[in-house]
Design a protein around this motif. Structure first.
Motif, PDB file in Angstrom:
ATOM      1  N   ASP A 106      22.234  25.923  -0.609  1.00 43.94           N
ATOM      2  CA  ASP A 106      22.134  24.570  -1.133  1.00 43.94           C
ATOM      3  C   ASP A 106      23.816  24.200  -1.412  1.00 43.94           C
ATOM      4  O   ASP A 106      23.640  22.967  -1.530  1.00 43.94           O
ATOM      5  CB  ASP A 106      21.461  24.911  -2.584  1.00 43.94           C
ATOM      6  CG  ASP A 106      19.884  25.289  -2.470  1.00 43.94           C
ATOM      7  OD1 ASP A 106      19.444  24.920  -1.308  1.00 43.94           O
ATOM      8  OD2 ASP A 106      19.324  25.780  -3.475  1.00 43.94           O
ATOM      9  N   ARG A 107      24.568  25.115  -1.592  1.00 38.12           N
ATOM     10  CA  ARG A 107      25.842  24.534  -2.274  1.00 38.12           C
ATOM     11  C   ARG A 107      26.561  23.917  -0.802  1.00 38.12           C
ATOM     12  O   ARG A 107      27.186  22.913  -0.911  1.00 38.12           O
ATOM     13  CB  ARG A 107      26.844  25.720  -2.520  1.00 38.12           C
ATOM     14  CG  ARG A 107      28.319  25.383  -2.871  1.00 38.12           C
ATOM     15  CD  ARG A 107      29.034  26.469  -3.092  1.00 38.12           C
ATOM     16  NE  ARG A 107      28.732  27.663  -3.831  1.00 38.12           N
ATOM     17  CZ  ARG A 107      29.334  28.965  -3.755  1.00 38.12           C
ATOM     18  NH1 ARG A 107      30.532  28.666  -3.521  1.00 38.12           N
ATOM     19  NH2 ARG A 107      28.528  30.006  -4.186  1.00 38.12           N
ATOM     20  N   LYS A 149      24.591  22.273   1.609  1.00 37.55           N
ATOM     21  CA  LYS A 149      24.336  21.447   1.792  1.00 37.55           C
ATOM     22  C   LYS A 149      24.432  20.260   1.052  1.00 37.55           C
ATOM     23  O   LYS A 149      24.809  19.055   1.475  1.00 37.55           O
ATOM     24  CB  LYS A 149      22.505  21.628   1.676  1.00 37.55           C
ATOM     25  CG  LYS A 149      21.727  20.470   2.045  1.00 37.55           C
ATOM     26  CD  LYS A 149      20.356  20.738   1.883  1.00 37.55           C
ATOM     27  CE  LYS A 149      19.348  19.386   2.150  1.00 37.55           C
ATOM     28  NZ  LYS A 149      18.162  19.869   2.066  1.00 37.55           N
ATOM     29  N   GLN A 150      24.939  20.383  -0.262  1.00 32.29           N
ATOM     30  CA  GLN A 150      25.366  19.280  -1.062  1.00 32.29           C
ATOM     31  C   GLN A 150      26.856  19.027  -0.600  1.00 32.29           C
ATOM     32  O   GLN A 150      27.035  17.696  -0.779  1.00 32.29           O
ATOM     33  CB  GLN A 150      25.740  20.017  -2.616  1.00 32.29           C
ATOM     34  CG  GLN A 150      24.213  20.351  -3.294  1.00 32.29           C
ATOM     35  CD  GLN A 150      24.290  20.922  -4.510  1.00 32.29           C
ATOM     36  OE1 GLN A 150      25.504  21.363  -5.060  1.00 32.29           O
ATOM     37  NE2 GLN A 150      23.321  21.128  -5.411  1.00 32.29           N
ATOM     38  N   ASN A 193      26.200  16.618   2.221  1.00 30.11           N
ATOM     39  CA  ASN A 193      25.448  15.428   1.753  1.00 30.11           C
ATOM     40  C   ASN A 193      26.695  14.379   1.256  1.00 30.11           C
ATOM     41  O   ASN A 193      26.578  13.285   1.295  1.00 30.11           O
ATOM     42  CB  ASN A 193      24.501  15.605   0.866  1.00 30.11           C
ATOM     43  CG  ASN A 193      23.351  16.172   1.876  1.00 30.11           C
ATOM     44  OD1 ASN A 193      22.864  16.238   2.853  1.00 30.11           O
ATOM     45  ND2 ASN A 193      22.223  16.828   1.314  1.00 30.11           N
ATOM     46  N   ALA A 194      27.690  15.265   0.678  1.00 31.68           N
ATOM     47  CA  ALA A 194      28.557  14.398   0.130  1.00 31.68           C
ATOM     48  C   ALA A 194      29.798  13.876   1.061  1.00 31.68           C
ATOM     49  O   ALA A 194      30.745  13.443   0.593  1.00 31.68           O
ATOM     50  CB  ALA A 194      29.289  15.101  -1.194  1.00 31.68           C
TER      51      ALA A 194
END
Length: 139
Positions: free
Chosen positions: A20-21, A23-24, A27-28
């Motif tokens: 998740d970290r 992926k964030q 995405n940024a």
């Protein structure tokens, strides 16, 4: 000859939270960059197909290919080594390791095997279950 790094994933509780970290960050629009104080002396061996093996809660749980090393300047300290990682974590069969600070080299003969992944790129079983089965000697 290829060599790898093993590194603690500080502040990460599970492999899923590391997914998740990252992926964030992607995405940024950020690159996957891990900062460390020291530069590896075996840089060429690491860039010859080496991976960073992530340790969460005392176990190696995933690997990630190393793309390059870059110098990262910070206004308040000496420049740091930035380990640029290729997106995509590959879960491995969990293996206990002794806790250490920083990173350590990991020779090819000592790397854990990748966990099988099904057709939809999902891990065939949760890492926590694989860990328990491995500790019981069933895997």
């Amino acid at each position: 000859m290829t060599v790898h790094l093993k590194k603690l994933s500080v502040g990460t509780e599970t492999l899923e939270s590391l997914f998740d970290r990252q992926k964030q960050a992607l995405n940024a629009g950020k690159q996957l960059l891990h900062l460390t104080r020291n530069w590896p002396k075996r840089k060429e061996e690491l860039l010859d197909g080496g991976s960073l093996y992530w340790i969460i809660k005392g176990q190696i749980v995933a690997r990630q290919a190393i793309r390059e090393f870059i110098e990262v300047s910070q206004s308040d300290s000496k420049p740091k080594c930035g380990i640029v990682l290729v997106p995509g974590l590959v879960p491995v069969w969990p293996r206990k390791v002794k806790i250490f600070q920083g990173w350590r080299y990991l020779e090819n003969a000592d790397v854990p095997a990748d966990m099988p992944i099904n057709e939809t790129d999902q891990i065939s079983m949760p890492v926590s279950l694989a860990k328990e089965l491995r500790e019981l000697g069933l895997l």
